[in-house]
Enzyme design. Structure first.
Site, PDB file in Angstrom:
ATOM      1  N   ASP A 278     -28.900 -37.925  55.078  1.00  0.00           N
ATOM      2  CA  ASP A 278     -28.077 -37.294  54.049  1.00  0.00           C
ATOM      3  C   ASP A 278     -28.872 -37.198  52.755  1.00  0.00           C
ATOM      4  O   ASP A 278     -29.220 -38.215  52.147  1.00  0.00           O
ATOM      5  CB  ASP A 278     -26.805 -38.130  53.837  1.00  0.00           C
ATOM      6  CG  ASP A 278     -25.822 -37.476  52.893  1.00  0.00           C
ATOM      7  OD1 ASP A 278     -26.125 -36.394  52.357  1.00  0.00           O
ATOM      8  OD2 ASP A 278     -24.727 -38.048  52.693  1.00  0.00           O
TER       9      ASP A 278
ATOM     10  N   ARG B 296     -19.190 -29.863  57.762  1.00  0.00           N
ATOM     11  CA  ARG B 296     -19.026 -31.270  57.406  1.00  0.00           C
ATOM     12  C   ARG B 296     -17.710 -31.572  56.698  1.00  0.00           C
ATOM     13  O   ARG B 296     -17.544 -32.620  56.079  1.00  0.00           O
ATOM     14  CB  ARG B 296     -20.188 -31.687  56.496  1.00  0.00           C
ATOM     15  CG  ARG B 296     -21.476 -31.926  57.232  1.00  0.00           C
ATOM     16  CD  ARG B 296     -21.455 -33.260  57.965  1.00  0.00           C
ATOM     17  NE  ARG B 296     -21.443 -34.370  57.042  1.00  0.00           N
ATOM     18  CZ  ARG B 296     -20.619 -35.409  57.132  1.00  0.00           C
ATOM     19  NH1 ARG B 296     -19.727 -35.489  58.092  1.00  0.00           N
ATOM     20  NH2 ARG B 296     -20.683 -36.386  56.241  1.00  0.00           N
TER      21      ARG B 296
ATOM     22  N   ARG C 237     -27.252 -42.541  61.354  1.00  0.00           N
ATOM     23  CA  ARG C 237     -27.750 -41.984  60.100  1.00  0.00           C
ATOM     24  C   ARG C 237     -28.709 -42.981  59.463  1.00  0.00           C
ATOM     25  O   ARG C 237     -28.423 -44.190  59.422  1.00  0.00           O
ATOM     26  CB  ARG C 237     -26.586 -41.693  59.144  1.00  0.00           C
ATOM     27  CG  ARG C 237     -26.989 -40.854  57.947  1.00  0.00           C
ATOM     28  CD  ARG C 237     -25.838 -40.676  56.964  1.00  0.00           C
ATOM     29  NE  ARG C 237     -25.646 -41.849  56.123  1.00  0.00           N
ATOM     30  CZ  ARG C 237     -24.904 -41.859  55.008  1.00  0.00           C
ATOM     31  NH1 ARG C 237     -24.256 -40.761  54.637  1.00  0.00           N
ATOM     32  NH2 ARG C 237     -24.771 -42.958  54.297  1.00  0.00           N
TER      33      ARG C 237
ATOM     34  N   TRP D 220     -25.489 -36.999  42.196  1.00  0.00           N
ATOM     35  CA  TRP D 220     -25.562 -38.280  42.877  1.00  0.00           C
ATOM     36  C   TRP D 220     -25.499 -38.078  44.373  1.00  0.00           C
ATOM     37  O   TRP D 220     -26.224 -38.693  45.123  1.00  0.00           O
ATOM     38  CB  TRP D 220     -24.408 -39.188  42.440  1.00  0.00           C
ATOM     39  CG  TRP D 220     -24.410 -40.515  43.140  1.00  0.00           C
ATOM     40  CD1 TRP D 220     -25.307 -41.541  42.952  1.00  0.00           C
ATOM     41  CD2 TRP D 220     -23.505 -40.978  44.146  1.00  0.00           C
ATOM     42  NE1 TRP D 220     -25.001 -42.603  43.762  1.00  0.00           N
ATOM     43  CE2 TRP D 220     -23.903 -42.286  44.516  1.00  0.00           C
ATOM     44  CE3 TRP D 220     -22.397 -40.430  44.767  1.00  0.00           C
ATOM     45  CZ2 TRP D 220     -23.223 -43.037  45.471  1.00  0.00           C
ATOM     46  CZ3 TRP D 220     -21.718 -41.171  45.716  1.00  0.00           C
ATOM     47  CH2 TRP D 220     -22.135 -42.467  46.077  1.00  0.00           C
TER      48      TRP D 220
ATOM     49  N   HIS E  48     -27.581 -35.762  50.082  1.00  0.00           N
ATOM     50  CA  HIS E  48     -26.516 -35.959  49.095  1.00  0.00           C
ATOM     51  C   HIS E  48     -26.664 -35.065  47.868  1.00  0.00           C
ATOM     52  O   HIS E  48     -26.488 -35.504  46.726  1.00  0.00           O
ATOM     53  CB  HIS E  48     -26.403 -37.428  48.690  1.00  0.00           C
ATOM     54  CG  HIS E  48     -24.986 -37.880  48.585  1.00  0.00           C
ATOM     55  ND1 HIS E  48     -24.412 -38.317  47.415  1.00  0.00           N
ATOM     56  CD2 HIS E  48     -23.995 -37.959  49.521  1.00  0.00           C
ATOM     57  CE1 HIS E  48     -23.147 -38.640  47.614  1.00  0.00           C
ATOM     58  NE2 HIS E  48     -22.870 -38.425  48.895  1.00  0.00           N
TER      59      HIS E  48
ATOM     60  N   TYR F 239     -28.258 -44.018  46.673  1.00  0.00           N
ATOM     61  CA  TYR F 239     -27.120 -43.638  47.501  1.00  0.00           C
ATOM     62  C   TYR F 239     -27.394 -43.945  48.982  1.00  0.00           C
ATOM     63  O   TYR F 239     -28.483 -43.701  49.494  1.00  0.00           O
ATOM     64  CB  TYR F 239     -26.814 -42.134  47.374  1.00  0.00           C
ATOM     65  CG  TYR F 239     -25.970 -41.653  48.528  1.00  0.00           C
ATOM     66  CD1 TYR F 239     -24.593 -41.879  48.532  1.00  0.00           C
ATOM     67  CD2 TYR F 239     -26.539 -41.076  49.656  1.00  0.00           C
ATOM     68  CE1 TYR F 239     -23.820 -41.505  49.611  1.00  0.00           C
ATOM     69  CE2 TYR F 239     -25.774 -40.697  50.749  1.00  0.00           C
ATOM     70  CZ  TYR F 239     -24.415 -40.915  50.720  1.00  0.00           C
ATOM     71  OH  TYR F 239     -23.658 -40.564  51.805  1.00  0.00           O
TER      72      TYR F 239
ATOM     73  N   GLU G 230     -19.013 -31.576  52.959  1.00  0.00           N
ATOM     74  CA  GLU G 230     -18.050 -32.648  52.698  1.00  0.00           C
ATOM     75  C   GLU G 230     -17.338 -32.478  51.369  1.00  0.00           C
ATOM     76  O   GLU G 230     -16.238 -33.007  51.187  1.00  0.00           O
ATOM     77  CB  GLU G 230     -18.717 -34.023  52.770  1.00  0.00           C
ATOM     78  CG  GLU G 230     -19.680 -34.335  51.661  1.00  0.00           C
ATOM     79  CD  GLU G 230     -20.303 -35.716  51.823  1.00  0.00           C
ATOM     80  OE1 GLU G 230     -20.229 -36.509  50.869  1.00  0.00           O
ATOM     81  OE2 GLU G 230     -20.849 -36.000  52.892  1.00  0.00           O
TER      82      GLU G 230
ATOM     83  N   GLU H  75     -18.697 -38.435  62.140  1.00  0.00           N
ATOM     84  CA  GLU H  75     -19.077 -39.573  61.295  1.00  0.00           C
ATOM     85  C   GLU H  75     -18.035 -40.672  61.455  1.00  0.00           C
ATOM     86  O   GLU H  75     -16.832 -40.420  61.426  1.00  0.00           O
ATOM     87  CB  GLU H  75     -19.157 -39.127  59.838  1.00  0.00           C
ATOM     88  CG  GLU H  75     -19.580 -40.230  58.884  1.00  0.00           C
ATOM     89  CD  GLU H  75     -19.720 -39.732  57.457  1.00  0.00           C
ATOM     90  OE1 GLU H  75     -20.400 -40.407  56.662  1.00  0.00           O
ATOM     91  OE2 GLU H  75     -19.149 -38.662  57.136  1.00  0.00           O
TER      92      GLU H  75
ATOM     93  N   GLU I  75     -28.438 -33.391  56.061  1.00  0.00           N
ATOM     94  CA  GLU I  75     -27.125 -33.109  55.479  1.00  0.00           C
ATOM     95  C   GLU I  75     -27.197 -32.929  53.973  1.00  0.00           C
ATOM     96  O   GLU I  75     -27.956 -33.629  53.283  1.00  0.00           O
ATOM     97  CB  GLU I  75     -26.188 -34.284  55.806  1.00  0.00           C
ATOM     98  CG  GLU I  75     -24.822 -34.196  55.180  1.00  0.00           C
ATOM     99  CD  GLU I  75     -24.030 -35.477  55.364  1.00  0.00           C
ATOM    100  OE1 GLU I  75     -22.979 -35.611  54.686  1.00  0.00           O
ATOM    101  OE2 GLU I  75     -24.423 -36.337  56.172  1.00  0.00           O
TER     102      GLU I  75
END
Length: 413
Positions: free
Chosen positions: A221, A294, A147, A413, A223, A159, A273, A350, A247
């Site tokens: 990602d 995820r 990643r 975030w 996020h 992040y 996630e 992951e 992602e």
């Protein structure tokens, strides 16, 4: 085989973890991960005060019935706190059942579908030279997929760009956060600029591909920080660099947002996630709006629920990419690995490696060799908890950061 006790252990060997230990009347024990980063004590209380009393004298072998009892019987269903608690019970019962059978858990899930689970690691850097060094370090550790996260010019903290402590599997250096005047722990507040991010990220992947070639699987990602049209723009801009996935491009609550992104880019998409049930995925799966699931065992109702979710995803040709950062305990990681090995529609796992302190508390048997993870053939999950070591690391209040735009507006975030 009756449940004799259900104990909640909270420990902080670098970061906070909540573990449920179920013990049966014939002395078998099973562990379940109930960690919910930044809200750990809510799950600990849910388990200790509301769930554990319901478990005593229940038949430990009736896993499906217990899952339904805790999910439907509470009336107030779903949500991360509830589903983390249900997951901990479910995973602990699977651990017990596999130990009673003298088999690793994956054997009870149908046996191995592969020799190991391809893992990806987290490379990051505040600038390109630091990022390139991080990629090289991950390749040297044996990772075959990586990643890519990077600092953004003009932003102090972003992040995914790990401080040294985070890279070692401990809490980020901004946790346990800043302290208020009355000594309370408060989240650090970061500043975000989406336009700067969208300009910068494609240049990063261009440089990484130029340095490491076309074969290395690269992931990124977002996020949850983009609007659908911004995510579509980024996905299209990244197409020349052949990402394994993009992602969490948009906030997960709006499943329909993925329709717009899908219309504009062929970059594979992963999300989930922060999801905690199959109902968060229904539109995404049936309309094939994502390519990878995820979720984490820890936050999605345990082995029972996640296996059903992945079987449902398989109908639509969608694969797994289970959540595995260091705020999933080694118990939750082991449970994911057993699923990874068993399900047919595995994609990637992951794997952010836990710190030495964490591994003093949680004694693991899973392995990472030549880029592949294996849960081991130890009966059960293959993880044990050292109570004495756990007691040496008491809970510390800690939070993930909060994000604001440059004008002060709170942002994802």
């Amino acid at each position: 085989m009756k449940i004799r006790s259900a104990d909640v252990i909270v420990t902080s060997p670098g970061r906070n973890f909540v573990t449920l230990r179920i013990t049966t009347d014939d002395g078998l024990t099973g562990l379940g991960d109930a960690t919910l980063n930044g809200r750990e004590l809510a799950v600990a209380s849910y388990l200790r005060d509301h769930v554990a009393p319901l478990l005593i004298e229940r038949d430990a072998t009736r896993i499906e019935d217990t899952w339904q009892y805790l999910y439907r019987g509470a009336y107030w269903r779903r949500g991360p706190v509830t589903m983390a608690a249900v997951a901990a019970v479910d995973t602990a019962l699977w651990d017990i059942k596999a130990k009673a059978a003298g088999m690793p858990l994956y054997q009870l899930l149908g046996g191995a579908s592969r020799i190991g689970a391809l893992a990806y690691g987290h490379a990051s850097g505040r600038d390109l030279p630091e990022l390139m060094d991080s990629v090289r370090a991950h390749l040297a550790q044996g990772y075959r997929a990586i990643r890519i996260q990077t600092g953004i010019p003009g932003l102090d903290s972003v992040y995914g760009v790990a401080a040294s402590s985070a890279a070692a599997g401990d809490r980020y250096d901004y946790e346990p956060a800043r302290r208020s005047a009355d000594t309370r722990a408060l989240p650090v507040e970061e500043t975000w600029d989406t336009r700067a991010y969208l300009r910068h990220v494609p240049t990063v992947f261009e440089a990484v591909r130029a340095e490491f070639g076309p074969e290395l699987p690269l992931l990124h990602d977002g996020h949850h920080r983009m609007t659908p049209i911004q995510a579509a723009r980024l996905g299209k801009a990244l197409e020349p660099y052949d990402l394994f996935w993009l992602e969490d491009a948009t906030p997960g609550e709006d499943q329909a947002a993925l329709r717009l992104i899908r219309q504009h880019t062929t970059t594979p998409l992963a999300i989930g996630e922060v999801f905690n049930s199959v109902y968060d995925y229904t539109t995404l799966l049936s309309e094939r709006l994502i390519d990878y699931v995820r979720s984490a065992v820890t936050h999605t109702g345990g082995v029972t629920a996640l296996r059903k979710l992945l079987d449902h995803a398989a109908v639509y040709g969608i694969r797994s990419g289970l959540h595995g950062p260091t705020d999933i305990s080694p118990v939750g990681m082991a449970a994911a690995l057993h699923l990874d090995l068993a399900v047919h529609n595995f994609g990637i796992q992951e794997f952010m490696q836990h710190s030495a302190r964490t591994l003093e508390v949680f004694r693991t048997s899973y392995t990472f060799t030549d880029g592949l993870l294996h849960p081991s053939d130890t009966p059960g999950l293959g993880v044990e908890l050292d109570d004495e070591a756990a007691a040496a690391f008491p809970y510390e209040p800690a939070y993930l950061p909060v994000n604001r735009l440059q004008d002060g507006t709170v942002h994802d975030w």
